[in-house]
Design a protein around this motif. Sequence first.
Motif, PDB file in Angstrom:
ATOM      1  N   THR A   1     -79.686 -48.783 -60.457  1.00  0.00           N
ATOM      2  CA  THR A   1     -81.081 -48.422 -60.812  1.00  0.00           C
ATOM      3  C   THR A   1     -82.095 -48.898 -59.780  1.00  0.00           C
ATOM      4  OG1 THR A   1     -81.585 -50.462 -62.023  1.00  0.00           O
ATOM      5  CG2 THR A   1     -80.536 -48.688 -63.278  1.00  0.00           C
ATOM      6  N   THR A   2     -81.633 -49.552 -58.726  1.00  0.00           N
ATOM      7  CA  THR A   2     -82.583 -50.144 -57.781  1.00  0.00           C
ATOM      8  C   THR A   2     -82.473 -49.474 -56.417  1.00  0.00           C
ATOM      9  OG1 THR A   2     -80.953 -51.913 -57.547  1.00  0.00           O
ATOM     10  CG2 THR A   2     -82.856 -52.369 -58.912  1.00  0.00           C
ATOM     11  N   ASP A   3     -83.451 -49.739 -55.550  1.00  0.00           N
ATOM     12  CA  ASP A   3     -83.534 -49.012 -54.291  1.00  0.00           C
ATOM     13  C   ASP A   3     -82.513 -49.453 -53.258  1.00  0.00           C
ATOM     14  OD1 ASP A   3     -85.960 -47.302 -54.687  1.00  0.00           O
ATOM     15  OD2 ASP A   3     -86.758 -49.267 -55.224  1.00  0.00           O
ATOM     16  N   ALA A   4     -82.219 -50.749 -53.259  1.00  0.00           N
ATOM     17  CA  ALA A   4     -81.267 -51.243 -52.258  1.00  0.00           C
ATOM     18  C   ALA A   4     -80.607 -52.504 -52.784  1.00  0.00           C
ATOM     19  CB  ALA A   4     -81.990 -51.532 -50.947  1.00  0.00           C
ATOM     20  N   VAL A   5     -79.466 -52.831 -52.185  1.00  0.00           N
ATOM     21  CA  VAL A   5     -78.674 -53.955 -52.662  1.00  0.00           C
ATOM     22  C   VAL A   5     -78.292 -54.838 -51.481  1.00  0.00           C
ATOM     23  CG1 VAL A   5     -76.527 -54.626 -53.823  1.00  0.00           C
ATOM     24  CG2 VAL A   5     -77.697 -52.521 -54.499  1.00  0.00           C
ATOM     25  N   VAL A   6     -78.520 -56.135 -51.631  1.00  0.00           N
ATOM     26  CA  VAL A   6     -77.972 -57.114 -50.699  1.00  0.00           C
ATOM     27  C   VAL A   6     -76.823 -57.784 -51.440  1.00  0.00           C
ATOM     28  CG1 VAL A   6     -78.427 -59.252 -49.422  1.00  0.00           C
ATOM     29  CG2 VAL A   6     -80.224 -57.521 -49.639  1.00  0.00           C
ATOM     30  N   LEU A   7     -75.666 -57.854 -50.823  1.00  0.00           N
ATOM     31  CA  LEU A   7     -74.528 -58.493 -51.494  1.00  0.00           C
ATOM     32  C   LEU A   7     -74.443 -59.950 -51.073  1.00  0.00           C
ATOM     33  CD1 LEU A   7     -71.647 -55.859 -51.428  1.00  0.00           C
ATOM     34  CD2 LEU A   7     -72.965 -56.653 -53.392  1.00  0.00           C
ATOM     35  N   GLY A   8     -74.383 -60.839 -52.050  1.00  0.00           N
ATOM     36  CA  GLY A   8     -74.282 -62.264 -51.735  1.00  0.00           C
ATOM     37  C   GLY A   8     -74.534 -63.083 -52.985  1.00  0.00           C
ATOM     38  N   GLU A   9     -74.375 -64.389 -52.858  1.00  0.00           N
ATOM     39  CA  GLU A   9     -74.555 -65.286 -54.002  1.00  0.00           C
ATOM     40  C   GLU A   9     -76.018 -65.734 -54.103  1.00  0.00           C
ATOM     41  OE1 GLU A   9     -72.171 -66.058 -56.149  1.00  0.00           O
ATOM     42  OE2 GLU A   9     -70.653 -64.929 -55.028  1.00  0.00           O
ATOM     43  N   ALA A  10     -76.468 -65.968 -55.341  1.00  0.00           N
ATOM     44  CA  ALA A  10     -77.860 -66.365 -55.595  1.00  0.00           C
ATOM     45  C   ALA A  10     -78.193 -67.736 -55.008  1.00  0.00           C
ATOM     46  CB  ALA A  10     -78.126 -66.375 -57.096  1.00  0.00           C
TER      47      ALA A  10
ATOM     48  N   ALA B   1     -77.811 -65.265 -47.738  1.00  0.00           N
ATOM     49  CA  ALA B   1     -78.046 -64.056 -48.544  1.00  0.00           C
ATOM     50  C   ALA B   1     -79.516 -63.972 -48.949  1.00  0.00           C
ATOM     51  CB  ALA B   1     -77.159 -64.088 -49.786  1.00  0.00           C
ATOM     52  N   LEU B   2     -80.093 -65.115 -49.331  1.00  0.00           N
ATOM     53  CA  LEU B   2     -81.499 -65.116 -49.759  1.00  0.00           C
ATOM     54  C   LEU B   2     -82.421 -64.750 -48.600  1.00  0.00           C
ATOM     55  CD1 LEU B   2     -81.272 -68.268 -52.012  1.00  0.00           C
ATOM     56  CD2 LEU B   2     -81.970 -65.999 -52.800  1.00  0.00           C
TER      57      LEU B   2
END
Length: 392
Positions: free
Chosen positions: A57-66, A71-72
């Motif tokens: 449902t979102t425009d783009a995805v970064v894969l990684g841990e919070a 990743a952040l």
Amino acid sequence: MPTSVSFVSNEHQPNGSAHVGVVGAGQLARMMGEAAHDAGVRVTVLATTNEDSAVTTTDAVVLGEATDPVALRALADLVDVITFDHELVDLGVLEQLEAEGVVLRPSSAALRFAVDKAYQRRTFFDAGVPVPRFLVVSASTDERLSPFLDELGAAPVVKASRGGYDGRGVAFPATRDEALADIALMTASAPVVVEERLELVGEVAQLVVRAVDGTLAFYPVVTSVQRAGMCAEVRFPSDLDEATLGEAHRLSERVAELVAGVGVLAIEYFVTDRGLLVNEVALRPHNTGHWTIEGVSTSQFVQHLRAVSGQPLGEVAPLSPYAVMVNVVGADEPGSLAAATLIDGTFVHDYGKSWRPGRKLGHVTALGEEPAGPHVRAWEGARAYGTVTREA
Ligand code: ADP
């Protein structure tokens, strides 16, 4: 896990609109994605896998841990502001990002209230906000424990100060010995909050949204019904009398000023015979606000995105006299979304998650001119879909 960025094809906002990054890609981020168009923003999520609820449902995805600074930073490079889908974050890492100039809304200082229950309880207590009687300990051998348990007289509730949600991290020992064993076990990872076990008259919640300029918007107080430590049903309006509703508003305002986070603040209250006590706060859209998608002129998701992207808040006007929201929790056998959507007058929200017993899979909302109809329809929908919770 290496960090990678992948774009999906939901480019529904023109370039130039604010770009919000969401840490976590669960159902809250999913519903933020669905609200992005109405809020006039783009949303990119930091997801742990491509199967996460919000990825579609979102425009783009970064894969990684919070909790991963790499990743952040990859997320921060893409967006104007970062917000959160959950509180399983590392405050030290977030403070570092803020020092580098990354805009977090809510800030790491505000998030501490949700990340650390011990800090939350102490800060509210010190400010005179009513909370259950409590003691924070780091070991079951703490010498303050025995007199505190004597004072309570009955077995306490034991809560992990960090990492708990949906009843995980909360223990209800039957005896003092069991309580000491729970405390010994749980203090191995972090301090615990030991608190009185209350005779609850009920539980209510209120969402307060804070804009960047400090303006507050208050959603109506709702009643929440818990089963096995998890929210089962939410009812608008709440069953509080006028005087207690006024008390809730005063406390919510005080708590919002103490926390001072931008975005949605969800405040959960225990209703007891000595008045309202603050149970806990969350600094994100909240399960007790899902009914606002259909039930209020500006949903909690649109409002959160407006607030964190620096826009003025939308109007909060109920669109129906009564609303009921029931969570769909995976039963022993998978249920049928198709069966749920056949029930007239229900709004069925599917989180796109694979079925697992006990897992939150979606929710069903029903609105009405009187309370009984929405209650029956929302439960019918949730049962058809597959829910383990008993009817409230
Ligand atoms: P979580 O953060 O996992 O939602 P909570 O602290 O909100 O955990 O506890 C989950 C539920 O357990 C509450 O909604 C309430 O029903 C019950 N509960 C928690 N603390 C107490 C308490 N001190 N006395 C009685 N019931 C409690």
